[in-house]
Structures are given as C-alpha cells and as structure tokens.
Design an enzyme around this catalytic site. Sequence first.
Site, PDB file in Angstrom:
ATOM      1  N   HIS A 144       0.829  -1.218   0.000  1.00  0.00           N
ATOM      2  CA  HIS A 144       0.000   0.000   0.000  1.00  0.00           C
ATOM      3  C   HIS A 144       0.862   1.267   0.000  1.00  0.00           C
ATOM      4  O   HIS A 144       0.460   2.309   0.521  1.00  0.00           O
ATOM      5  CB  HIS A 144      -0.990   0.007   1.175  1.00  0.00           C
TER       6      HIS A 144
ATOM      7  N   ASP B 193       2.588   1.921  -3.101  1.00  0.00           N
ATOM      8  CA  ASP B 193       2.770   2.317  -4.513  1.00  0.00           C
ATOM      9  C   ASP B 193       1.895   3.512  -4.902  1.00  0.00           C
ATOM     10  O   ASP B 193       2.361   4.445  -5.553  1.00  0.00           O
ATOM     11  CB  ASP B 193       2.603   1.126  -5.485  1.00  0.00           C
TER      12      ASP B 193
ATOM     13  N   GLY C  23      -3.549 -12.617  -4.195  1.00  0.00           N
ATOM     14  CA  GLY C  23      -2.596 -11.526  -3.976  1.00  0.00           C
ATOM     15  C   GLY C  23      -1.333 -11.691  -4.797  1.00  0.00           C
ATOM     16  O   GLY C  23      -0.282 -11.155  -4.464  1.00  0.00           O
TER      17      GLY C  23
ATOM     18  N   SER D 288      -1.329 -11.092  -8.169  1.00  0.00           N
ATOM     19  CA  SER D 288      -1.509 -10.255  -9.365  1.00  0.00           C
ATOM     20  C   SER D 288      -1.961 -11.007 -10.603  1.00  0.00           C
ATOM     21  O   SER D 288      -1.417 -10.827 -11.695  1.00  0.00           O
ATOM     22  CB  SER D 288      -0.228  -9.500  -9.701  1.00  0.00           C
TER      23      SER D 288
ATOM     24  N   SER E  21      -4.698 -10.414 -12.065  1.00  0.00           N
ATOM     25  CA  SER E  21      -5.311  -9.413 -12.973  1.00  0.00           C
ATOM     26  C   SER E  21      -4.245  -8.708 -13.790  1.00  0.00           C
ATOM     27  O   SER E  21      -4.387  -8.538 -14.999  1.00  0.00           O
ATOM     28  CB  SER E  21      -6.099  -8.344 -12.222  1.00  0.00           C
TER      29      SER E  21
ATOM     30  N   ASP F 202       2.022  -3.936  -9.542  1.00  0.00           N
ATOM     31  CA  ASP F 202       1.781  -5.271 -10.114  1.00  0.00           C
ATOM     32  C   ASP F 202       2.097  -5.295 -11.608  1.00  0.00           C
ATOM     33  O   ASP F 202       2.776  -6.191 -12.111  1.00  0.00           O
ATOM     34  CB  ASP F 202       0.322  -5.691  -9.900  1.00  0.00           C
TER      35      ASP F 202
ATOM     36  N   TYR G 177     -10.244  -1.357  -0.511  1.00  0.00           N
ATOM     37  CA  TYR G 177      -8.967  -0.922  -1.098  1.00  0.00           C
ATOM     38  C   TYR G 177      -9.079   0.541  -1.525  1.00  0.00           C
ATOM     39  O   TYR G 177      -8.237   1.378  -1.179  1.00  0.00           O
ATOM     40  CB  TYR G 177      -8.619  -1.814  -2.306  1.00  0.00           C
TER      41      TYR G 177
HETATM   42  C1  GLA Z   1      -2.743  -4.582  -4.960  1.00  0.00           C
HETATM   43  C2  GLA Z   1      -2.612  -3.423  -5.954  1.00  0.00           C
HETATM   44  C3  GLA Z   1      -1.200  -2.836  -5.899  1.00  0.00           C
HETATM   45  C4  GLA Z   1      -0.781  -2.507  -4.469  1.00  0.00           C
HETATM   46  C5  GLA Z   1      -1.067  -3.677  -3.538  1.00  0.00           C
HETATM   47  C6  GLA Z   1      -0.838  -3.335  -2.092  1.00  0.00           C
HETATM   48  O1  GLA Z   1      -1.924  -5.653  -5.348  1.00  0.00           O
HETATM   49  O2  GLA Z   1      -2.895  -3.852  -7.254  1.00  0.00           O
HETATM   50  O3  GLA Z   1      -1.130  -1.700  -6.723  1.00  0.00           O
HETATM   51  O4  GLA Z   1      -1.393  -1.334  -4.022  1.00  0.00           O
HETATM   52  O5  GLA Z   1      -2.394  -4.160  -3.657  1.00  0.00           O
HETATM   53  O6  GLA Z   1       0.508  -3.083  -1.873  1.00  0.00           O
END
Ligand code: GLA
Length: 397
Positions: free
Chosen positions: A46, A48, A136, A138, A140, A184, A233
Amino acid sequence: MTTAKPDAGEVRTLAPEGVAGRFRATFGGAPRVYRAPGRVNLIGEHTDYNDGFVLPAAIDLAAFVAAAPRDDRVLRVAAADLGRHAELALDAASEPQPARDWSDYAFGVALELERAGHRLRGADLLVTSAVPVGAGMSSSAAFEVAVALALLDLAGIALDPVAVARLCQAAENRFVGTRCGIMDQFASCRGRAGHALFLDCRSLDVREVPVPSDLAIVVCDSGVSHALADGAYNERRAACEEAVRILGRGRPEIRALRDVGEDELERRRGELSEVVWRRCRHVVRENARVVDAVRALDTGDRNRLGALLRASHESLRSDYEVSCVELDLLVEAASGRDGVVGSRLMGGGFGGSTINLVRPDAVPEVEGELRDAYRKRCGRDLGVHVCRVGDGAGRVL
Ligand code: GLA
C-alpha cells in the site's frame, strides 16, 4: 464474510505450444503466444499509490494469451479456464461499458491503448492463466499485460515495458474501477530472473536487487477472499488522499504521503482523524522499511530482514487494517519456526496470501506444519506455492 475459492493452491503448468493448440481448437489458425507473470512482493504494501517504494519480483506462474489478427476491428476473447467468450467491436457506436466480469480486464486494456492513440487491429485471443485468482499474486495484472502485449504486437506497435505497465494500470483504474497503484503491472512487465525490483513509484527508477538463492519464497494462499475487498482498497487510498489534502495546506510541496516524514506526521497528528493518522503512519513507516529491507538484502542481514517483514505485517494489521484472521494465523504459525526468515501478508490484503522467506532445506517441513496448522485452526486446505523469481512479460511463440 468470506468466500471459498475452489481452486486454492491448484497450479497448472502451461506450455506455449499447449496454449497455441487450444487456440487452434477454438478459433483455428496459427497464433502467436505471449506470457505475462504474476508477482510476489517482498515488502512495501500500500505504498505504490502513495508515490512510495516497493520490492516486488516477477514469478514463474504466468498468464498466457494466444492471439491472431482479424481483418475487421472486432476483438473476440475466449477465457479457456472459464469456458466463456466475449466480444467487443472497437468501432461500436456507443461507448463500451464494463460487464463487471473477467472480460473487463481484456477490453479495458484494449480501450486504454486506443485512448492513448494506438490504433489496434481486430483479433482473436485465447487466454489462460496459472496465476491463482484472489491470492494476492496479481492474476489481474498478468492477464492485462499479456493482453496488452498481444494487441500491441499484432498491430505492429512497439512500446517499452514501463509504458505498457502504465497503460494497464490506467485500464484497471478507469475501466475495471480498482484504483490500484503501478506495482503489479510494473513487476509483470519489467521483472528479471533472480532479482527483486526496488522501485520508486514516483520516478519509476528501478534497481534490481539479487534475491539470494538460499532464500526460498513460499506463498501461502489462505483460499479466502473477503467480500468488499475492492471497496475497502479504494477507501484506503481515499484516506491517504484526504491526508495529503490536509497536510498539503500547511506545506504545498506535499504531493503524496511519500513527502511526509514520521516527525512531521507526529507533529501534525491533531490535524488528522485518528484513523487517517494511523493509515498514514503505516505508509510512512512502510516506505522506510522497504529502504531498510534492500539494505538488509545487500548486506545479507537475515535477522533484520525478518524483523522488517514482521513489522510490516503488524502495521498492515493494526494501522492499515487490511489483514484478517486467516492471514494473522498463518503469519503467527510461521514466525519463529526454524528455517523461517520472515512472514507477512502480501498484496492488497482482506484475504489472499502470506509471503514467507524460508531456508530452502526447511521448506518441506515448514510447508507441512503450516498446512496442518491451517487445517486444524481454520478447517480448510492451504495452497502453497514455492515461487521462482522469473523474467517479465514477452512473446514466447
Ligand atoms: C494490490 C494493488 C497494488 C498494491 C497492492 C498493495 O496488489 O494492485 O497496486 O497497491 O495491492 O501493496
């Protein structure tokens, strides 16, 4: 409220030829094949979208897109894993609206590329992925990046990895509606085998930090995703923006929480609500932890690295409030075990996974113990992925 994912922990190995074969069976013809990896994040959660620091690495689990051009400007996408199809006419008279399903990631990317002035060709695409969904890791971003590479290449357009990452992030922000940061997509586009990326999310300057080969990355997928995760989020991001608005009144050079130090945050505590102040404290300290963690990797200081992961989890749990019972339990179960360097929740939170840095010879035992503890305490099976750090996205066939 939690929902179980039926495929927690199940990993399929995908080969470019196999993906091409599925394309042929679906659309006919010979496709090109593109691969885009998921990622882990060693530390920096959290941060970025606050213009801060992160330390992700691309992994060996990836999404694949097999694609061939069409003569019209229609995109047809087959989601092989779901058995679903969707279609988008790029020249449709009315503006395309999100369907609120998997197809938004593909069409969002196509629309964002066109919006940026890249004229695409119509195409048939078949997508399949080995990145677990909702873990978690990534999935997507991997999907978006693989689609972007396919559409750009078929249209004969060459873009550098950073530009591709930015466009995919914009697609997710605008069309999908998650206001994610760039971590990501950046990791998926720009990953380098054997290295984590120490990324400054403001300048996008990156330093490749070797991940020691005697440190195994073990991702434990809780298999739960908490409802409302997307809303929560976006809410976290809004709290950070509110803080910047307030703190910026006294000091206009504050453009993001990146520009705030712990001393200033302490001094100006009274200007923020208690909750917003705690959100800020997480971000400010987490940024410092990333810088520290890079130093610990550089100097081989395992104890320090472990302590930083632990502090990161604690801060995400109590200040940022994005953990949950299952993730806390997994971190608890891993911490202090022989062979475990560090453990913390990874990614956006509210379910998903923990990342564990483990001495390679201890992996089987640690894995067994975590599986047992999770089954006993949460009554469900744990998905375990021992990840190799791989290269970023590219064409593979
Ligand atoms: C998700 C979001 C990222 C980042 C993380 C938390 O993966 O896609 O951009 O904010 O959560 O670090």
